[in-house]
Design a protein around this motif. Structure first.
Motif, PDB file in Angstrom:
ATOM      1  N   GLN A 323       0.987  -1.343   0.101  1.00 57.69           N
ATOM      2  CA  GLN A 323       0.135  -0.029  -0.037  1.00 57.69           C
ATOM      3  C   GLN A 323       0.877   1.539  -0.006  1.00 57.69           C
ATOM      4  O   GLN A 323       0.498   2.325  -0.652  1.00 57.69           O
ATOM      5  CB  GLN A 323      -0.899   0.018   1.061  1.00 57.69           C
ATOM      6  CG  GLN A 323      -1.911  -0.904   1.248  1.00 57.69           C
ATOM      7  CD  GLN A 323      -2.835  -0.999   2.443  1.00 57.69           C
ATOM      8  OE1 GLN A 323      -3.185  -0.018   3.080  1.00 57.69           O
ATOM      9  NE2 GLN A 323      -3.181  -2.062   3.001  1.00 57.69           N
ATOM     10  N   LYS A 327       0.766   3.758  -3.115  1.00 53.99           N
ATOM     11  CA  LYS A 327      -0.112   5.096  -3.014  1.00 53.99           C
ATOM     12  C   LYS A 327       0.952   6.139  -2.679  1.00 53.99           C
ATOM     13  O   LYS A 327       0.506   7.365  -2.715  1.00 53.99           O
ATOM     14  CB  LYS A 327      -1.128   4.903  -2.166  1.00 53.99           C
ATOM     15  CG  LYS A 327      -2.277   3.848  -2.210  1.00 53.99           C
ATOM     16  CD  LYS A 327      -3.193   4.161  -1.531  1.00 53.99           C
ATOM     17  CE  LYS A 327      -4.241   2.893  -1.742  1.00 53.99           C
ATOM     18  NZ  LYS A 327      -5.090   2.755  -0.608  1.00 53.99           N
ATOM     19  N   TYR A 329       3.559   7.242   0.872  1.00 56.54           N
ATOM     20  CA  TYR A 329       3.278   6.991   2.344  1.00 56.54           C
ATOM     21  C   TYR A 329       1.925   8.173   2.907  1.00 56.54           C
ATOM     22  O   TYR A 329       1.204   7.631   3.461  1.00 56.54           O
ATOM     23  CB  TYR A 329       4.367   7.178   3.230  1.00 56.54           C
ATOM     24  CG  TYR A 329       4.563   8.508   3.753  1.00 56.54           C
ATOM     25  CD1 TYR A 329       4.092   8.830   5.162  1.00 56.54           C
ATOM     26  CD2 TYR A 329       5.163   9.445   3.063  1.00 56.54           C
ATOM     27  CE1 TYR A 329       4.164  10.096   5.480  1.00 56.54           C
ATOM     28  CE2 TYR A 329       5.351  10.785   3.728  1.00 56.54           C
ATOM     29  CZ  TYR A 329       4.863  11.208   4.752  1.00 56.54           C
ATOM     30  OH  TYR A 329       5.001  12.511   5.406  1.00 56.54           O
ATOM     31  N   ARG A 330       2.015   9.179   2.221  1.00 52.21           N
ATOM     32  CA  ARG A 330       0.891   9.908   2.499  1.00 52.21           C
ATOM     33  C   ARG A 330      -0.315   9.309   2.369  1.00 52.21           C
ATOM     34  O   ARG A 330      -1.362   9.290   3.208  1.00 52.21           O
ATOM     35  CB  ARG A 330       1.211  11.390   1.847  1.00 52.21           C
ATOM     36  CG  ARG A 330       1.900  12.310   2.662  1.00 52.21           C
ATOM     37  CD  ARG A 330       2.109  13.806   1.995  1.00 52.21           C
ATOM     38  NE  ARG A 330       3.220  14.336   2.179  1.00 52.21           N
ATOM     39  CZ  ARG A 330       3.743  14.657   3.474  1.00 52.21           C
ATOM     40  NH1 ARG A 330       2.614  15.256   4.367  1.00 52.21           N
ATOM     41  NH2 ARG A 330       4.737  15.586   3.677  1.00 52.21           N
ATOM     42  N   GLN A 331      -0.654   9.220   1.095  1.00 55.70           N
ATOM     43  CA  GLN A 331      -2.022   8.723   0.758  1.00 55.70           C
ATOM     44  C   GLN A 331      -2.449   7.547   1.154  1.00 55.70           C
ATOM     45  O   GLN A 331      -3.201   6.997   1.556  1.00 55.70           O
ATOM     46  CB  GLN A 331      -2.057   8.581  -0.883  1.00 55.70           C
ATOM     47  CG  GLN A 331      -3.457   8.409  -1.735  1.00 55.70           C
ATOM     48  CD  GLN A 331      -4.086   9.877  -1.260  1.00 55.70           C
ATOM     49  OE1 GLN A 331      -3.637  10.812  -0.852  1.00 55.70           O
ATOM     50  NE2 GLN A 331      -5.490   9.575  -1.206  1.00 55.70           N
ATOM     51  N   ALA A 332      -1.228   6.621   1.441  1.00 53.47           N
ATOM     52  CA  ALA A 332      -1.590   5.291   1.839  1.00 53.47           C
ATOM     53  C   ALA A 332      -1.812   5.508   3.385  1.00 53.47           C
ATOM     54  O   ALA A 332      -3.028   4.673   3.946  1.00 53.47           O
ATOM     55  CB  ALA A 332      -0.385   4.396   1.826  1.00 53.47           C
ATOM     56  N   CYS A 333      -1.192   6.086   4.192  1.00 58.07           N
ATOM     57  CA  CYS A 333      -1.784   6.611   5.694  1.00 58.07           C
ATOM     58  C   CYS A 333      -2.868   7.227   5.628  1.00 58.07           C
ATOM     59  O   CYS A 333      -3.809   6.957   6.651  1.00 58.07           O
ATOM     60  CB  CYS A 333      -0.781   7.303   6.249  1.00 58.07           C
ATOM     61  SG  CYS A 333       0.776   6.432   6.544  1.00 58.07           S
ATOM     62  N   LEU A 334      -3.434   8.281   4.734  1.00 60.25           N
ATOM     63  CA  LEU A 334      -4.742   8.913   4.720  1.00 60.25           C
ATOM     64  C   LEU A 334      -5.736   7.899   4.281  1.00 60.25           C
ATOM     65  O   LEU A 334      -6.878   8.051   4.909  1.00 60.25           O
ATOM     66  CB  LEU A 334      -4.527  10.088   3.877  1.00 60.25           C
ATOM     67  CG  LEU A 334      -3.823  11.343   4.214  1.00 60.25           C
ATOM     68  CD1 LEU A 334      -3.715  12.339   3.133  1.00 60.25           C
ATOM     69  CD2 LEU A 334      -4.561  11.834   5.558  1.00 60.25           C
ATOM     70  N   THR A 335      -5.462   6.722   3.855  1.00 54.84           N
ATOM     71  CA  THR A 335      -6.517   5.856   3.357  1.00 54.84           C
ATOM     72  C   THR A 335      -6.588   4.692   4.216  1.00 54.84           C
ATOM     73  O   THR A 335      -7.413   3.661   4.166  1.00 54.84           O
ATOM     74  CB  THR A 335      -6.519   5.523   1.904  1.00 54.84           C
ATOM     75  OG1 THR A 335      -5.215   5.043   1.605  1.00 54.84           O
ATOM     76  CG2 THR A 335      -6.759   6.782   0.975  1.00 54.84           C
TER      77      THR A 335
END
Ligand code: PYR
Length: 363
Positions: A323, A327, A329-335
Motif C-alpha cells: 500500500q 500510493k 506513504y501520505r496517501q496510503a496513511c490517509l486511506t
C-alpha cells in the motif's frame, strides 16, 4: 517505488524484512526491490531465491539504505543512523519510547518513520506486532523452562513435575497476545499457571479459553506481589502501545522470590516491567542474576527462531508495504487508519503521542 532491504546487524538477529514471496508481491505491483547480499541467509533464503522472485542484490548496507523506502525488522542501531536522510521512509519495528537517541536521530534527519508496533486496527489490535508477540510468548515459556535447569543457573526444577513431585508454578503478567501464548505453552507443559490482567473482560475470555487449566487474577500490586513470590517462573508480557512499559514488579518483589527462580521480560523492548530488568541482554549472553533470580531480558527474542519469525512477520507487513509503495506513504496513511497510527516521526516531529510523552516533547 524502489525498496531497500538491509541485512539485520543486531546481535544474533537472523530475521530479514522480506521473503522471496514478499518480493514477488511487490515486484508484481510494479516496484523494485533491492536486497543486501546474504540478508536472508539467517532465515534460510539465498540471494538466488530473492533474484528468482524478482529482486536485485546489492553488495553493501549503504546501497540497501539508499532507496525510497527501507524495510527492516529491528530498530536501527547507532552504526545505521548515518544512513538516515530527509524523506526516507523507514518501515520497521522502532520501540522509540525507551530510545531517546534513535528518536532524535530520526527527527533531526526528517525521516518518515513508520513503526510496525504501533500500526493499530480500529478494534485496538496491533496486526504487525501480533505474530512476534505470539513467537515471543511461546518462546518465553520454553526459555524459562530451560533457565530453570541447574546447569543454566536455575533452581533445578522441571515445570511439568513428575508423579509424586509438584509441578512448577508459572505466573504470567499480562493476558494479551504474548501472555496468552506463554500461558498456552505453560499449560501444555503441565505447569501450574496463573495469569494476571487489568481487564475483567480479558480475564473472562482467558477463563473461557483455558478453563480450570489456569488461575486468572486481577492485576493489582498485592496480587502481583503474592503470585511473583510463589512463582518459579514469572513472564512479563504487558504492553501499552508505543509507551514505556510500567514497572509492575518491584525490586522488593524480586527479593521475595525463591533462589534460582527465573523471570523472562518480553516487554524489555519497551523498557521492561521488572524494576530489576534495568539492562537489555543479547542472545549471546541472555541472562544475569540479581537477588538470586535469573533474569532474561533479550529484546529481540524472535531473532532466535528466524525462519518461523521472518515468515510470520512478512505475512503481515508486506500487504502494508505494498500500500505504501503503490500510493506513497501520505496517501496510503490517509486511506488506512491503521497505517496512519504507525507513523512515529515525520518531517522532523514525533507524531505518536506516547513516544512524544516518553521524551517530554510536545505533541
Ligand atoms: C521483535 O520481534 O524483535 C520486536 O521488536 C517486536
Amino acid at each position: 517505488m524502489r525498496i531497500g532491504i538491509p541485512k539485520e546487524i543486531k546481535n544474533n538477529e537472523n530475521r530479514v524484512a522480506i521473503t522471496p514471496s514478499g518480493v514477488y508481491h511487490l515486484v508484481n505491483n510494479g516496484h523494485e526491490v533491492f536486497v543486501e547480499h546474504e540478508a536472508g541467509a539467517g532465515s534460510g533464503f539465498t540471494n538466488e531465491d530473492f533474484i528468482s522472485a524478482g529482486a536485485s542484490i546489492v553488495l553493501t548496507a549503504q546501497e540497501a539504505w539508499s532507496f525510497d523506502m527501507v524495510m527492516k525488522v529491528k530498530e536501527p542501531i547507532q552504526s545505521e543512523y548515518g544512513y538516515f536522510r530527509e524523506g526516507l521512509i523507514l518501515f520497521t519495528y522502532l520501540h522509540l519510547a525507551p530510545e531517546p537517541e534513535l528518536t532524535k536521530a530520526l527527527i533531526d534527519n526528517k525521516v518518515i518513520a513508520i513503526a510496525y508496533e504501533t500500526v493499530q486496527l480500529p478494534n485496538g489490535s496491533l496486526p504487525l506486532l501480533t505474530p512476534m508477540s505470539e513467537v515471543a510468548g511461546r518462546m518465553a515459556t520454553q526459555i524459562g523452562a530451560q533457565f530453570l535447569e541447574k546447569i543454566h543457573g536455575g533452581m533445578g526444577i522441571l515445570l511439568a513435575g513428575v508423579p509424586g513431585v509438584a509441578r512448577g508454578k508459572v505466573t504470567v503478567i499480562g493476558g494479551g497476545v504474548a501472555g496468552t501464548n506463554a500461558a498456552k505453552m505453560a499449560v501444555g507443559l503441565g505447569a501450574d499457571v496463573t495469569i494476571l490482567d487489568l481487564s475483567p473482560d480479558r480475564l473472562r475470555q482467558l477463563d473461557d479459553l483455558f478453563g480450570k487449566d489456569v488461575t486468572t487474577l486481577m492485576s493489582n500490586p498485592l496480587n502481583i506481589a503474592e503470585s511473583v513470590a510463589e512463582a518459579d517462573l514469572v513472564i512479563g508480557a504487558v504492553l501499552i502501545p508505543g509507551a514505556k512499559a510500567p514497572k509492575l514488579v518491584t525490586e522488593e518483589m524480586i527479593k521475595s522470590m525463591k533462589p534460582g527462580a527465573v523471570v523472562v521480560d518480553i516487554a524489555i523492548d519497551q523498557g521492561g516491567i521488572f524494576e530489576t530488568t534495568d539492562r537489555i541482554t543479547t542472545h549471546d549472553a541472555p541472562t544475569y542474576t540479581k537477588h538470586d533470580v535469573v533474569h532474561y531480558a533479550v529484546a529481540n527474542m524472535p531473532g532466535a527462531v528466524p525462519r518461523t519469525s521472518t515468515i510470520a512477520l512478512t505475512n503481515v507487513t508486506v500487504p502494508y508495504a505494498v500500500q505504501i509503495a503503490n500510493k506513497g506513504y501520505r496517501q496510503a496513511c490517509l486511506t488506512n487508519e491503521a497505517l496512519l497510527k504507525g507513523i512515529n516521526c515525520a518531517d522532523g516531529f514525533v507524531t505518536y503521542r506516547a513516544v512524544a510523552e516518553a521524551h517530554g516533547l510536545e505533541y
